[in-house]
Design an enzyme around this catalytic site. Structure first.
Site, short mmCIF file in Angstrom:
data_model
loop_
_atom_site.label_atom_id
_atom_site.label_comp_id
_atom_site.label_asym_id
_atom_site.label_seq_id
_atom_site.Cartn_x
_atom_site.Cartn_y
_atom_site.Cartn_z
N TRP A 63 -5.28 7.55 33.11
CA TRP A 63 -5.65 6.14 33.10
C TRP A 63 -5.76 5.54 34.50
O TRP A 63 -6.41 4.50 34.68
CB TRP A 63 -4.63 5.33 32.29
CG TRP A 63 -3.22 5.40 32.81
CD1 TRP A 63 -2.28 6.33 32.48
CD2 TRP A 63 -2.62 4.54 33.77
NE1 TRP A 63 -1.12 6.10 33.17
CE2 TRP A 63 -1.29 5.00 33.97
CE3 TRP A 63 -3.05 3.42 34.48
CZ2 TRP A 63 -0.41 4.39 34.84
CZ3 TRP A 63 -2.17 2.80 35.36
CH2 TRP A 63 -0.86 3.28 35.53
N ASP A 64 -5.18 6.19 35.51
CA ASP A 64 -5.29 5.63 36.86
C ASP A 64 -6.73 5.70 37.38
O ASP A 64 -7.06 5.01 38.34
CB ASP A 64 -4.32 6.32 37.83
CG ASP A 64 -4.11 7.78 37.56
OD1 ASP A 64 -3.60 8.10 36.48
OD2 ASP A 64 -4.45 8.60 38.42
N GLU A 74 6.85 5.45 32.57
CA GLU A 74 7.10 6.54 31.62
C GLU A 74 8.56 6.69 31.25
O GLU A 74 8.90 7.50 30.37
CB GLU A 74 6.56 7.84 32.21
CG GLU A 74 5.06 7.81 32.45
CD GLU A 74 4.56 9.03 33.21
OE1 GLU A 74 5.29 10.04 33.25
OE2 GLU A 74 3.46 8.96 33.76
N LYS A 102 10.13 4.03 36.43
CA LYS A 102 9.42 5.05 37.19
C LYS A 102 8.33 4.43 38.07
O LYS A 102 8.18 4.75 39.23
CB LYS A 102 8.79 6.08 36.24
CG LYS A 102 8.04 7.17 36.99
CD LYS A 102 7.46 8.22 36.04
CE LYS A 102 6.77 9.33 36.83
NZ LYS A 102 6.20 10.37 35.94
N GLN A 103 7.55 3.54 37.48
CA GLN A 103 6.47 2.85 38.19
C GLN A 103 6.29 1.50 37.51
O GLN A 103 6.70 1.30 36.37
CB GLN A 103 5.19 3.68 38.14
CG GLN A 103 4.67 3.94 36.74
CD GLN A 103 3.78 5.16 36.67
OE1 GLN A 103 4.22 6.27 36.88
NE2 GLN A 103 2.51 4.96 36.37
#
Length: 778
Positions: free
Chosen positions: A369-370, A499, A605-606
């Site tokens: 998806w990035d 995630e 995580k992000q």
């Protein structure tokens, strides 16, 4: 200063165009293979050494050339965490055939002997070593001076590039100079096919100065043809030595020997042309390879390099970002842009950009998806024709996304979390988040709408993009849960980009992006009806659009649960997030990092919420930015390469400039510091796209507000200015941004004025004009 910082430190070239290293250590070869990768979008060639055949260092990857293999899926709730939170694994889609990018035979292979002793970096005394990647031209140069242990000093210079004007071409040149001795020099040069066992290779054609290798992938039937030609120059004059053919350990070679006088330079030039049977509009790929290799060999390295460098010059004219008084930052952003350029397979829209681009084998060459969130903005603003190809890839994969939705018993289209040329889900079932991160569906549609807004390409939107948005909306509507008492819609059992919390209710990022896509899809259909009623009717009939369907999307978008605490300004990442534990104590052993029993710890995580703010900046006030930054930054673990750059963007928007620069430099050195211990598998290309966003959206403060390019800059004190070029709806502008002002020059070819804004003012700049806006940043 760490080794990574030394490698990216300023060289003699103060303009920030080179990446260099000045010491050799064999342990750094795999990482160097990534850091010194070159390419052109059609192919990526890792920074391996010509004379060393080394697994995990050598790598030649061609966009779209994949092999298929069977992978037995592991789908058992084998830990307490999964037993508590996993969905019904028996109902999950479990594809066992996956596509992985193919590491092709290495055309760089050259072994040399001086006085019948092989050239090896670790033999004798290494007097000089330098490796330099010239970002301006994509040329990789290595210089070695070596004493063989008996006082004989020989100088070697290696050069290579992947043609940017002729993207099927690799050129290589090796110069050997015995400085204080007469020498007998031997070359053994060719193609090394011995480091993979998925190709069947045969010699297709032989010539006096080379040959053509055919490599076939039995799993797909794709054949790749590599034609190599050699030319020897002695003191600048063509030589005509005898060549002999050989093959050992699947290294297909041509060999020659010659005597070299002291101080004389012998040059081996090698041209390699590569075509595959999947290349479009090509009747005979073998003939095309031979023709190009012969032509390039006749031209020679310098002539081929000239046209190649000119193609790079044109690309840098559109894409370069110039930072005044920030040499290290300059080098970092140019390194990122370099990789964004060589990652794009444009004009081929049958493939897209893998998470490790064409620089390595990581993630099997799959797309995530990035592509839509981290990478797309660079192409949309700098190279819009490239952006069109990337979005066309997503629309070409629409049928596979429909199949994915149907496998779940749903209509519409579900884009996979991890996919490749087939468009099908390739992610292992054992990764929990791979089946719950359905935000990739609205991500695809959101990026298509953003492309239409920046490019003005309504033809693409109506011909391709809107169909994907409609099917994405249909899928997401079936994931909604109606909360009757509150008269709202929710989304349950999903995860956002973070995630470490893969199975939650009302993930803010997913709810927000879904709502916006539902609203924009309904609006786009209304706009099409108003602009071209016949075309709208054709689309509605083809998609079997039901009466009232867009109205239901609009209602769901308007009533989507998007909680914001108006007292604190905080947005909960998901239901119950604020009640989770603050500490990082590892309370489980499942995949997923600290707090592995996901619903018990706030370790991220992000970013989810911070990323959300950057996607829709016009919807949030400064207090929302500040409140959520202060809250969520405490819990970020940067377990993903996608994290630091987004934090740099957000910090700059808020005005936390030094904090933003810290994150910018963390992102910029990510693959030099090997921050996540996986850079040897390839460049983190999503991080490169995020770094571009941090520079343009963050420090320069660019926002698209309706039809106005608006700037709210927050530059580091060290930077004097940041300058760049933007493409906006068919027009080009050059921007020079300082902390107290922005100067915009419109290209002389622009057909219409461009609206600009900043510091509380708006203006128009016409073709050839320069306008300046000044004031204080917000």
């Amino acid at each position: 200063m760490t080794d990574g910082e030394k490698d990216i430190a300023a060289s003699a070239d103060a303009a920030g165009w080179t990446i260099e290293e000045h010491s050799y250590h064999p342990a750094r070869e795999p990482l160097g293979g990534t850091q010194y990768c070159i390419g052109n979008g059609y192919m990526g060639l890792r920074g391996s050494y010509e004379e060393l055949g080394t697994k995990d260092v050598q790598g030649l990857f061609v966009a779209g050339v994949f092999h298929r293999r069977l992978r037995k899926q592991f789908c058992r709730a084998d830990t307490f965490c999964r037993k508590q939170y996993i969905f019904d694994e028996e109902a999950m889609t479990t594809p066992e055939e996956i596509c992985e990018i193919q590491n092709l035979p290495d055309p760089l292979f050259v072994q040399m002997q001086v006085h019948d002793r092989p050239f090896r970096l670790w033999d004798g005394e290494l007097l000089e070593y330098r490796r330099r990647l010239d970002l301006r031209t994509g040329e990789l140069v290595r210089t070695v001076r070596r004493d063989d242990g008996e006082g004989r000093i020989t100088r070697f210079e290696f050069r290579r590039f992947c043609g940017m004007d002729r993207r099927h071409l690799i050129m290589q040149r090796i110069c050997v100079t015995p400085e204080n001795h007469d020498a007998v020099l031997a070359f053994r040069s060719g193609i090394d096919a011995g480091l993979n066992d998925t190709c069947e290779d045969t010699i297709h054609e032989e010539a006096e100065d080379g040959f053509t290798l055919r490599s076939t992938l039995p799993s797909t039937g794709v054949s790749v043809f590599q034609a190599v030609r050699h030319r020897i120059l002695a003191d600048g004059r063509p030589a005509d030595p005898a060549w002999s053919r050989g093959e050992r350990l699947r290294r297909h070679t041509a060999s020659t020997r010659l005597e070299v006088a002291k101080g004389e330079t012998v040059v081996l030039e090698k041209s390699c042309a590569l075509y595959s049977s999947r290349d479009p509009d090509l009747d005979d790929p073998a003939e095309a390879a031979v023709e190009l290799a012969d032509r390039a060999a006749a031209e020679g390295y310098d002539a081929a390099f000239g046209s190649h460098a000119e193609a790079w010059r044109r690309l840098w004219r559109e894409t370069d970002i110039r930072i005044e008084n920030g040499p290290d930052d300059q080098r970092m952003i140019r390194f990122a842009i370099f990789h964004l350029i060589i990652a794009s397979p444009h004009p081929d829209s049958s493939v897209s950009i893998a998470a490790k681009s064409l620089s390595g084998y990581g993630y099997g060459g799959c797309v995530f998806w990035d592509d839509d969130i981290n990478l797309a903005p660079f192409y949309q603003w700098a190279l819009p024709e490239y952006a069109r190809s990337h979005h066309r890839y997503r629309t070409r994969m629409l049928d596979a996304a429909r199949e994915y939705a149907q496998s779940e018993g749903r209509e519409g289209a579900r884009y996979p979390w991890q996919s490749s040329v087939s468009g099908h889900e390739h992610a292992p079932v054992s990764i929990n988040c791979s089946r719950t991160q359905i935000h990739v569906v609205p991500d695809v549609a959101h990026s298509i709408f953003r492309y239409a807004a920046t490019s003005g390409d309504r033809e693409f939107l109506y011909r391709h993009g809107l169909e994907a948005a409609v099917e994405s909306s249909r899928y997401m509507m079936q994931r909604l849960v109606r909360h009757e008492a509150e008269d709202r819609y929710e989304i349950h059992g999903v995860g956002g980009p973070d995630e470490y919390h893969p199975i939650t209710n009302n993930n803010a990022y997913t709810n927000w992006t879904t709502a916006e896509v539902l609203l924009r899809t309904a609006d786009a259909l209304d706009a099409l009806r108003a602009e071209d009623a016949d075309r709208a009717r054709e689309l509605e009939a083809r998609l079997q659009l039901r009466d009232g369907e867009p109205a239901r999307w609009r209602e769901a978008g308007q009533k989507m649960f998007r909680p914001v605490d108006e007292t604190t300004g905080l947005i909960p990442q998901c239901d119950g997030f604020f009640d989770l534990q603050d500490d990082w104590e590892r309370v489980g052993s499942d995949w997923g990092g600290p707090g592995a029993e996901y619903h018990r710890c706030k370790g991220i995580k992000q970013p989810d919420v911070i990323l959300l703010l950057t996607l829709f900046p016009e919807q949030f006030e400064r207090r929302h930015w500040v409140a959520n930054w202060d809250y969520y930054e405490r819990f970020i673990l940067h377990g993903s390469s996608l994290s630091p750059s987004i934090h740099a963007l957000a910090a700059a928007k808020i005005g936390l400039v030094q904090r933003a620069r810290y994150y910018f430099r963390l992102a910029g050195s990510f693959d030099f510091e090997d921050y996540n211990n996986d850079s040897e598998a390839g460049i983190h290309i999503g991080n490169c796209g995020g770094l571009w966003q941090a520079a343009i959206y963050g420090f320069a403060g660019l926002e698209l507000r309706g039809d106005t390019l608006y700037f709210d800059p927050h530059l580091p004190e060290e930077w004097g200015a940041i300058s760049f070029r933007l493409h906006f709806r068919g027009q080009a502008v050059d921007a020079a941004v300082r902390s107290g002002g922005v100067e915009i020059r419109a290209d002389e070819s622009n057909p219409a004025p461009v609206r600009i804004g900043g510091f509380g003012r708006t203006d128009e700049v016409r073709a050839g004009e320069t306008k300046e806006l000044t004031g204080h940043a917000s």
